[in-house]
Scaffold this motif. Structure first.
Motif, PDB file in Angstrom:
ATOM      1  N   ALA A  39       0.824  -1.210   0.000  1.00  0.00           N
ATOM      2  CA  ALA A  39       0.000   0.000   0.000  1.00  0.00           C
ATOM      3  C   ALA A  39       0.852   1.251   0.000  1.00  0.00           C
ATOM      4  O   ALA A  39       0.409   2.314  -0.391  1.00  0.00           O
ATOM      5  N   ASP A  40       2.092   1.145   0.440  1.00  0.00           N
ATOM      6  CA  ASP A  40       2.967   2.307   0.543  1.00  0.00           C
ATOM      7  C   ASP A  40       4.055   2.319  -0.527  1.00  0.00           C
ATOM      8  O   ASP A  40       4.993   3.103  -0.445  1.00  0.00           O
ATOM      9  N   THR A  41       3.963   1.432  -1.521  1.00  0.00           N
ATOM     10  CA  THR A  41       4.967   1.394  -2.568  1.00  0.00           C
ATOM     11  C   THR A  41       4.342   1.775  -3.900  1.00  0.00           C
ATOM     12  O   THR A  41       3.149   1.555  -4.128  1.00  0.00           O
ATOM     13  N   PRO A  42       5.119   2.352  -4.804  1.00  0.00           N
ATOM     14  CA  PRO A  42       4.564   2.807  -6.074  1.00  0.00           C
ATOM     15  C   PRO A  42       4.278   1.647  -7.009  1.00  0.00           C
ATOM     16  O   PRO A  42       4.798   0.544  -6.844  1.00  0.00           O
ATOM     17  N   ALA A  43       3.422   1.916  -7.990  1.00  0.00           N
ATOM     18  CA  ALA A  43       3.176   0.905  -9.014  1.00  0.00           C
ATOM     19  C   ALA A  43       4.458   0.689  -9.806  1.00  0.00           C
ATOM     20  O   ALA A  43       5.211   1.622 -10.065  1.00  0.00           O
ATOM     21  N   SER A  44       4.731  -0.551 -10.173  1.00  0.00           N
ATOM     22  CA  SER A  44       5.967  -0.862 -10.883  1.00  0.00           C
ATOM     23  C   SER A  44       5.748  -2.071 -11.776  1.00  0.00           C
ATOM     24  O   SER A  44       4.971  -2.965 -11.433  1.00  0.00           O
ATOM     25  N   PRO A  45       6.426  -2.126 -12.918  1.00  0.00           N
ATOM     26  CA  PRO A  45       6.328  -3.317 -13.758  1.00  0.00           C
ATOM     27  C   PRO A  45       7.130  -4.485 -13.205  1.00  0.00           C
ATOM     28  O   PRO A  45       7.080  -5.586 -13.753  1.00  0.00           O
ATOM     29  N   LEU A  46       7.902  -4.262 -12.131  1.00  0.00           N
ATOM     30  CA  LEU A  46       8.682  -5.317 -11.494  1.00  0.00           C
ATOM     31  C   LEU A  46       7.991  -5.763 -10.203  1.00  0.00           C
ATOM     32  O   LEU A  46       7.230  -5.011  -9.611  1.00  0.00           O
ATOM     33  N   ALA A  47       8.305  -6.979  -9.783  1.00  0.00           N
ATOM     34  CA  ALA A  47       7.747  -7.499  -8.535  1.00  0.00           C
ATOM     35  C   ALA A  47       8.848  -8.195  -7.755  1.00  0.00           C
ATOM     36  O   ALA A  47       9.317  -9.255  -8.138  1.00  0.00           O
ATOM     37  N   PHE A  48       9.277  -7.581  -6.666  1.00  0.00           N
ATOM     38  CA  PHE A  48      10.330  -8.100  -5.800  1.00  0.00           C
ATOM     39  C   PHE A  48      11.561  -8.562  -6.598  1.00  0.00           C
ATOM     40  O   PHE A  48      11.951  -9.726  -6.519  1.00  0.00           O
ATOM     41  N   PRO A  49      12.162  -7.658  -7.379  1.00  0.00           N
ATOM     42  CA  PRO A  49      13.378  -8.055  -8.113  1.00  0.00           C
ATOM     43  C   PRO A  49      14.469  -8.489  -7.144  1.00  0.00           C
ATOM     44  O   PRO A  49      14.783  -7.766  -6.194  1.00  0.00           O
ATOM     45  N   GLY A  50      15.033  -9.700  -7.364  1.00  0.00           N
ATOM     46  CA  GLY A  50      15.976 -10.253  -6.394  1.00  0.00           C
ATOM     47  C   GLY A  50      17.417  -9.887  -6.662  1.00  0.00           C
ATOM     48  O   GLY A  50      18.147  -9.480  -5.761  1.00  0.00           O
ATOM     49  N   LYS A  51      17.848 -10.033  -7.914  1.00  0.00           N
ATOM     50  CA  LYS A  51      19.235  -9.758  -8.272  1.00  0.00           C
ATOM     51  C   LYS A  51      19.277  -8.920  -9.546  1.00  0.00           C
ATOM     52  O   LYS A  51      18.314  -8.863 -10.318  1.00  0.00           O
ATOM     53  N   VAL A  52      20.431  -8.295  -9.762  1.00  0.00           N
ATOM     54  CA  VAL A  52      20.642  -7.489 -10.951  1.00  0.00           C
ATOM     55  C   VAL A  52      22.066  -7.722 -11.433  1.00  0.00           C
ATOM     56  O   VAL A  52      22.973  -7.947 -10.622  1.00  0.00           O
ATOM     57  N   LEU A  53      22.270  -7.683 -12.744  1.00  0.00           N
ATOM     58  CA  LEU A  53      23.597  -7.894 -13.325  1.00  0.00           C
ATOM     59  C   LEU A  53      23.829  -6.855 -14.416  1.00  0.00           C
ATOM     60  O   LEU A  53      23.141  -6.846 -15.442  1.00  0.00           O
ATOM     61  N   GLY A 334      30.107   0.985 -15.452  1.00  0.00           N
ATOM     62  CA  GLY A 334      30.046   2.363 -15.915  1.00  0.00           C
ATOM     63  C   GLY A 334      30.023   3.401 -14.816  1.00  0.00           C
ATOM     64  O   GLY A 334      29.358   4.437 -14.949  1.00  0.00           O
ATOM     65  N   GLY A 335      30.736   3.152 -13.715  1.00  0.00           N
ATOM     66  CA  GLY A 335      30.792   4.134 -12.635  1.00  0.00           C
ATOM     67  C   GLY A 335      29.561   4.192 -11.765  1.00  0.00           C
ATOM     68  O   GLY A 335      29.380   5.146 -10.997  1.00  0.00           O
ATOM     69  N   ARG A 336      28.701   3.152 -11.857  1.00  0.00           N
ATOM     70  CA  ARG A 336      27.474   3.151 -11.060  1.00  0.00           C
ATOM     71  C   ARG A 336      27.269   1.786 -10.398  1.00  0.00           C
ATOM     72  O   ARG A 336      27.648   0.752 -10.956  1.00  0.00           O
ATOM     73  N   VAL A 337      26.659   1.817  -9.228  1.00  0.00           N
ATOM     74  CA  VAL A 337      26.221   0.591  -8.563  1.00  0.00           C
ATOM     75  C   VAL A 337      24.726   0.447  -8.839  1.00  0.00           C
ATOM     76  O   VAL A 337      23.929   1.303  -8.439  1.00  0.00           O
ATOM     77  N   TYR A 338      24.372  -0.613  -9.538  1.00  0.00           N
ATOM     78  CA  TYR A 338      22.968  -0.889  -9.812  1.00  0.00           C
ATOM     79  C   TYR A 338      22.427  -1.774  -8.680  1.00  0.00           C
ATOM     80  O   TYR A 338      23.052  -2.762  -8.303  1.00  0.00           O
ATOM     81  N   ILE A 339      21.260  -1.409  -8.167  1.00  0.00           N
ATOM     82  CA  ILE A 339      20.735  -2.038  -6.950  1.00  0.00           C
ATOM     83  C   ILE A 339      19.323  -2.543  -7.188  1.00  0.00           C
ATOM     84  O   ILE A 339      18.446  -1.787  -7.631  1.00  0.00           O
ATOM     85  N   ALA A 340      19.107  -3.820  -6.911  1.00  0.00           N
ATOM     86  CA  ALA A 340      17.745  -4.363  -6.905  1.00  0.00           C
ATOM     87  C   ALA A 340      17.129  -4.019  -5.558  1.00  0.00           C
ATOM     88  O   ALA A 340      17.423  -4.659  -4.547  1.00  0.00           O
TER      89      ALA A 340
END
Length: 501
Positions: A39-53, A334-340
């Motif tokens: 109820a307190d999170t925005p709408a998103s096309p993702l659902a509990f993304p676990g990992k990212v590469l 590319g100089g960034r940390v991508y975070i799930a």
């Protein structure tokens, strides 16, 4: 009726506490205003993304969209969708990207054009061939492996795995964080043999030779090319394992099973709380310190630990004082940390130099339509036109015959405006109502322009007669609105019909 001394002691204490605070007028007997976290999170096309590469060489950002049972492939350049691997249906099915099925995938590792995926709840490893456009199973039987021994090995497709959670490729070997058996396994990519690599299977934090060490739910892997580093989640530690059969396991930072916390110090004096992932970059291990809602970093030179980003408070805020909600995966390019940012259902990016965080806006991605009940589907409503000023949003509800809302369960309705300056419920971007009584009338402030109102509902309803049972219905209504000076209408109306269970 049997006597329970502990229950009786608690009952007496609670009774006295109620009397004490009732007498002072400090006891609030109203219902608790609680509801599901979504109820307190925005709408998103993702659902509990676990990992990212993130892979700089191919220009791809790969996301394990875990609760949608698929892998999403984005362009690192503009976050647009390049491919979606998996139908979204829960299952274990090989084939083309659109027909393949996963069951809550987690970690990933790239080897050339092949992406290996830890298909966690299927207890298998899948291979995504981007050139052929196909998914195949390469390890595991689909049954959960229950044995915890160091001497387990065999042909990859005939050897049972147990909750593989993350992967790393090094020198022809695929290393597997086998969370279910508290071990790290290795698959030889040439011979297709798989077996235990580190850990006896006993759950503990014991350093020493690979065959004698004990781990506790390893969940994240990374390497600097010299060693394998892993997040050992249940003991809240960051540990390493040497490459080669004569190597050892060593604790780099963190305490032991009950030594969790949030402390930025060096080595064994540092404290994490259930870290789920690690990523190496230039002599530093970045850590998804999941239950602390932070990203930390560990210097391999002196083993000092410091918070990189995150205030520690759960939330979704970008900028220099960013907030996260149980981040579960990270990767660097590319100089960034991508975070799930798992419980926020989004992907974040933090600048390595400044630490400034932004939420990625993903273009061209939709939620999967398969396996979704009609009650849970997105409903696009026709455009409604209203006049500027004070207007009213009326929400009507129709329940199946013989059913009523359950006042004991936390039903809620959330109204969100895409443009606060055009439409604002209660002067804010969004408003949440707990245990509402329908029909609902909500005052809005409207200014000339266009906006979308989103109405999200979670409704607990029960049969009025014995045996009717209780059920949960979810609805997501999108209402486009035009605020026009020429209009004389001051009311917006939406309705939702709950299907019979």
């Amino acid at each position: 009726m049997p006597e329970y001394p502990i229950f009786n002691a608690l009952d007496d204490h609670i009774t006295e506490t109620i009397k004490k605070f009732d007498a002072t007028g400090k006891l609030d007997r109203g219902p608790l205003k609680i509801g599901p976290e979504r109820a307190d999170t925005p709408a998103s096309p993702l659902a509990f993304p676990g990992k990212v590469l993130a892979d700089q060489a191919s220009g791809r950002l790969l996301i394990a969209d875990s609760n949608h049972n698929r892998v999403v492939v984005l362009s690192l350049l503009d976050n647009s969708v390049e491919a979606v691997v998996g139908s979204g249906e829960i299952g274990m099915k090989d084939g083309g990207f659109e027909e393949a099925a996963f069951n809550h995938p987690q970690g990933m590792a790239l080897d050339g054009s092949i992406l290996y995926v830890a298909d966690t709840e299927n207890h298998v490893i899948r291979a995504v061939d981007f050139e052929a456009g196909k998914v195949i199973t390469v390890a595991g039987t689909g049954e959960r492996g229950l044995e915890r021994r160091f001497d387990i090995s065999g042909p990859a497709l005939r050897t049972a795995l147990s909750s593989p959670w993350d992967l790393a490729v090094h020198d022809g070997g695929l290393y597997i964080a086998m969370a279910g058996t508290h071990q790290i396994w290795k698959m030889d990519l040439q011979t297709k043999q798989v077996g235990a690599y580190a850990g006896t299977g006993h759950e503990a934090r014991i350093d020493g030779p690979l065959a004698a060490a004990a781990l506790a739910q390893p969940s994240g892997l990374t390497t600097d090319g010299k060693k394998l580093y892993f997040a050992d989640s249940e003991v809240s530690c960051i540990r390493s394992a040497d490459f080669g059969s004569g190597g050892e396991v060593e604790t780099i930072a963190g305490g032991d099973l009950f030594d969790y916390g949030d402390r930025d110090e060096a080595g064994r004096h540092a404290r994490f709380q259930h870290p789920l992932d690690v990523a190496h970059h230039e002599g530093v291990i970045y850590v998804a310190d999941t239950y602390n809602n932070k990203i930390k970093r560990v210097s391999l030179k002196d083993r000092s630990v410091e918070t990189f980003v995150g205030t520690g408070e759960a939330g979704l805020e970008d900028g220099d004082e960013a907030k996260f909600h149980e981040p579960g995966g990270l990767s660097i390019a590319g100089g960034r940390v991508y975070i799930a940012d798992t419980n926020n259902h989004v992907i974040r990016a933090a600048d390595l130099k400044t630490g400034r965080v932004e939420t990625l806006q993903i273009s061209g991605l939709e939620r999967p339509s398969v396996g979704v009940k009609p009650a849970d589907a997105e409903t696009a409503l026709p455009v409604q036109s209203v006049c500027p000023g004070g207007i009213t949003l009326k929400i009507a509800l129709e329940l199946p015959a013989g059913y009523k809302l359950n006042p004991e369960a936390p039903s809620w309705v959330k109204i969100t405006s895409s443009e606060k300056r055009v439409l604002s419920p209660g002067g804010a971007q969004s408003q949440t109502l707990h245990n509402p009584s329908f029909p609902i009338s909500i005052p809005l402030e409207a200014s000339v322009g266009k906006a979308n109102l989103r109405v999200d509902m979670a409704l607990h309803y029960c049969g009025e007669k014995p045996g009717g049972g209780c059920h949960l219905d979810e609805a997501h209504l999108d209402l486009p609105v035009e605020v026009d000076k020429e209009s004389n209408n001051s009311r917006l109306q939406v309705s939702h019909t709950v299907p019979a269970p």
